[in-house]
Design a protein around this motif. Sequence first.
Motif, PDB file in Angstrom:
ATOM      1  N   MET A  65       0.844  -1.200   0.000  1.00  0.00           N
ATOM      2  CA  MET A  65       0.000   0.000   0.000  1.00  0.00           C
ATOM      3  C   MET A  65       0.880   1.252   0.000  1.00  0.00           C
ATOM      4  N   LYS A  66       0.529   2.222  -0.822  1.00  0.00           N
ATOM      5  CA  LYS A  66       1.308   3.448  -0.911  1.00  0.00           C
ATOM      6  C   LYS A  66       1.188   4.270   0.369  1.00  0.00           C
ATOM      7  N   LYS A  67       2.321   4.858   0.800  1.00  0.00           N
ATOM      8  CA  LYS A  67       2.306   5.769   1.927  1.00  0.00           C
ATOM      9  C   LYS A  67       1.786   7.126   1.452  1.00  0.00           C
ATOM     10  N   LYS A  68       0.925   7.734   2.287  1.00  0.00           N
ATOM     11  CA  LYS A  68       0.252   8.972   1.889  1.00  0.00           C
ATOM     12  C   LYS A  68       0.907  10.179   2.553  1.00  0.00           C
ATOM     13  N   VAL A  69       1.248  11.155   1.741  1.00  0.00           N
ATOM     14  CA  VAL A  69       1.919  12.364   2.205  1.00  0.00           C
ATOM     15  C   VAL A  69       1.009  13.562   1.981  1.00  0.00           C
ATOM     16  N   LEU A  70       0.785  14.337   3.032  1.00  0.00           N
ATOM     17  CA  LEU A  70       0.069  15.609   2.899  1.00  0.00           C
ATOM     18  C   LEU A  70       1.116  16.712   2.858  1.00  0.00           C
ATOM     19  N   LEU A  71       1.164  17.444   1.755  1.00  0.00           N
ATOM     20  CA  LEU A  71       2.099  18.551   1.579  1.00  0.00           C
ATOM     21  C   LEU A  71       1.324  19.865   1.587  1.00  0.00           C
ATOM     22  N   ALA A  72       1.699  20.784   2.487  1.00  0.00           N
ATOM     23  CA  ALA A  72       1.111  22.123   2.503  1.00  0.00           C
ATOM     24  C   ALA A  72       2.208  23.107   2.106  1.00  0.00           C
ATOM     25  N   GLU A  73       2.108  23.639   0.912  1.00  0.00           N
ATOM     26  CA  GLU A  73       3.144  24.518   0.354  1.00  0.00           C
ATOM     27  C   GLU A  73       2.483  25.511  -0.586  1.00  0.00           C
ATOM     28  N   ASP A  74       2.626  26.831  -0.291  1.00  0.00           N
ATOM     29  CA  ASP A  74       1.924  27.825  -1.097  1.00  0.00           C
ATOM     30  C   ASP A  74       2.690  28.219  -2.361  1.00  0.00           C
ATOM     31  N   GLU A  75       3.958  27.810  -2.488  1.00  0.00           N
ATOM     32  CA  GLU A  75       4.679  28.028  -3.733  1.00  0.00           C
ATOM     33  C   GLU A  75       4.261  26.912  -4.700  1.00  0.00           C
ATOM     34  N   ILE A  76       3.400  27.242  -5.614  1.00  0.00           N
ATOM     35  CA  ILE A  76       2.782  26.230  -6.475  1.00  0.00           C
ATOM     36  C   ILE A  76       3.818  25.419  -7.254  1.00  0.00           C
ATOM     37  N   THR A  77       4.809  26.104  -7.827  1.00  0.00           N
ATOM     38  CA  THR A  77       5.817  25.398  -8.630  1.00  0.00           C
ATOM     39  C   THR A  77       6.589  24.405  -7.781  1.00  0.00           C
ATOM     40  N   LEU A  78       7.038  24.842  -6.587  1.00  0.00           N
ATOM     41  CA  LEU A  78       7.771  23.943  -5.692  1.00  0.00           C
ATOM     42  C   LEU A  78       6.882  22.781  -5.263  1.00  0.00           C
ATOM     43  N   GLY A  79       5.626  23.090  -4.969  1.00  0.00           N
ATOM     44  CA  GLY A  79       4.695  22.039  -4.568  1.00  0.00           C
ATOM     45  C   GLY A  79       4.526  20.980  -5.633  1.00  0.00           C
ATOM     46  N   GLU A  80       4.433  21.407  -6.891  1.00  0.00           N
ATOM     47  CA  GLU A  80       4.271  20.451  -7.992  1.00  0.00           C
ATOM     48  C   GLU A  80       5.525  19.621  -8.204  1.00  0.00           C
ATOM     49  N   ILE A  81       6.704  20.251  -8.010  1.00  0.00           N
ATOM     50  CA  ILE A  81       7.965  19.502  -8.156  1.00  0.00           C
ATOM     51  C   ILE A  81       8.044  18.412  -7.092  1.00  0.00           C
ATOM     52  N   ILE A  82       7.697  18.770  -5.862  1.00  0.00           N
ATOM     53  CA  ILE A  82       7.717  17.790  -4.771  1.00  0.00           C
ATOM     54  C   ILE A  82       6.707  16.680  -5.039  1.00  0.00           C
ATOM     55  N   LYS A  83       5.514  17.073  -5.481  1.00  0.00           N
ATOM     56  CA  LYS A  83       4.461  16.104  -5.758  1.00  0.00           C
ATOM     57  C   LYS A  83       4.913  15.094  -6.812  1.00  0.00           C
ATOM     58  N   GLU A  84       5.446  15.593  -7.927  1.00  0.00           N
ATOM     59  CA  GLU A  84       5.883  14.703  -9.000  1.00  0.00           C
ATOM     60  C   GLU A  84       7.030  13.802  -8.552  1.00  0.00           C
ATOM     61  N   SER A  85       7.961  14.367  -7.780  1.00  0.00           N
ATOM     62  CA  SER A  85       9.115  13.591  -7.326  1.00  0.00           C
ATOM     63  C   SER A  85       8.693  12.461  -6.393  1.00  0.00           C
ATOM     64  N   LEU A  86       7.808  12.757  -5.445  1.00  0.00           N
ATOM     65  CA  LEU A  86       7.382  11.739  -4.494  1.00  0.00           C
ATOM     66  C   LEU A  86       6.489  10.688  -5.158  1.00  0.00           C
ATOM     67  N   GLU A  87       5.612  11.120  -6.037  1.00  0.00           N
ATOM     68  CA  GLU A  87       4.743  10.164  -6.729  1.00  0.00           C
ATOM     69  C   GLU A  87       5.567   9.225  -7.608  1.00  0.00           C
ATOM     70  N   SER A  88       6.657   9.733  -8.180  1.00  0.00           N
ATOM     71  CA  SER A  88       7.508   8.882  -9.014  1.00  0.00           C
ATOM     72  C   SER A  88       8.247   7.835  -8.192  1.00  0.00           C
ATOM     73  N   ARG A  89       8.288   8.037  -6.866  1.00  0.00           N
ATOM     74  CA  ARG A  89       8.945   7.086  -5.962  1.00  0.00           C
ATOM     75  C   ARG A  89       7.932   6.254  -5.173  1.00  0.00           C
ATOM     76  N   GLY A  90       6.683   6.279  -5.622  1.00  0.00           N
ATOM     77  CA  GLY A  90       5.697   5.371  -5.055  1.00  0.00           C
ATOM     78  C   GLY A  90       4.835   5.919  -3.936  1.00  0.00           C
ATOM     79  N   PHE A  91       4.957   7.215  -3.626  1.00  0.00           N
ATOM     80  CA  PHE A  91       4.103   7.811  -2.611  1.00  0.00           C
ATOM     81  C   PHE A  91       2.812   8.329  -3.237  1.00  0.00           C
TER      82      PHE A  91
END
Length: 224
Positions: A1-27
């Motif tokens: 089962m995938k581990k679920k991460v809640l990210l609160a970040e108001d810098e949209i670009t940084l938030g999307e980079i983190i989102k894509e990076s973590l999702e690519s590693r199975g989160f």
Amino acid sequence: MKKKVLLAEDEITLGEIIKESLESRGFELFHASCGKTAIEAFKSFSPDIVILDIMMPVKDGFEVSREIRLLDQNIPIVFLTAKNRTQDVIEGFENGANDFIKKPFSMEELIVRINSHLRISKVNLEMEWISLGKFKFNFGSQVLAINEKETVLTYKETILLSELIKKRNQVLDRSYILKLIWGSDDFFTARSMDVFITKIRKYLKEDSTIKIINVRGVGYKLVV
């Protein structure tokens, strides 16, 4: 089962980079762009770990962390921040944080920290009561009790006391515990740990047979 991460970040670009990076590693990741949305997402998304920016609109990271701690005492909370004053770090820990990652940071560092906290959170929460002098300690409920008095510990206090107990009457290596709980052994985390050691000493003062000794340059020893 995938581990679920809640990210609160108001810098949209940084938030999307983190989102894509973590999702690519199975989160599995939910990205909230403000504190209010983060609280709502916490209740519906049920994450395994929370990553919070401090400076956010509507509710800042400190406020979000305080509200999350009212709902869940155990979930790991990591702050992403450009702030680096010692007082900011201490304030973060006092508001429920388990760790700080200073901007700018590498994605590899973030992933290592996340995995470290997820490993800690897997500790069996049904651990039975442990005797500590006149005290009883329960890891799962994060309670330190003596007679009829119970003290509910924070997540970080619980881990720190648990490690001290495991090494009772032996030296707990300072670098080891800093890396285990805070993710690094730099100046800021060392200062923060000193604050937590002082708090635990106060909790234990009702039993004069228990002492936490500072072994200079090495670590701490819980003497019972």
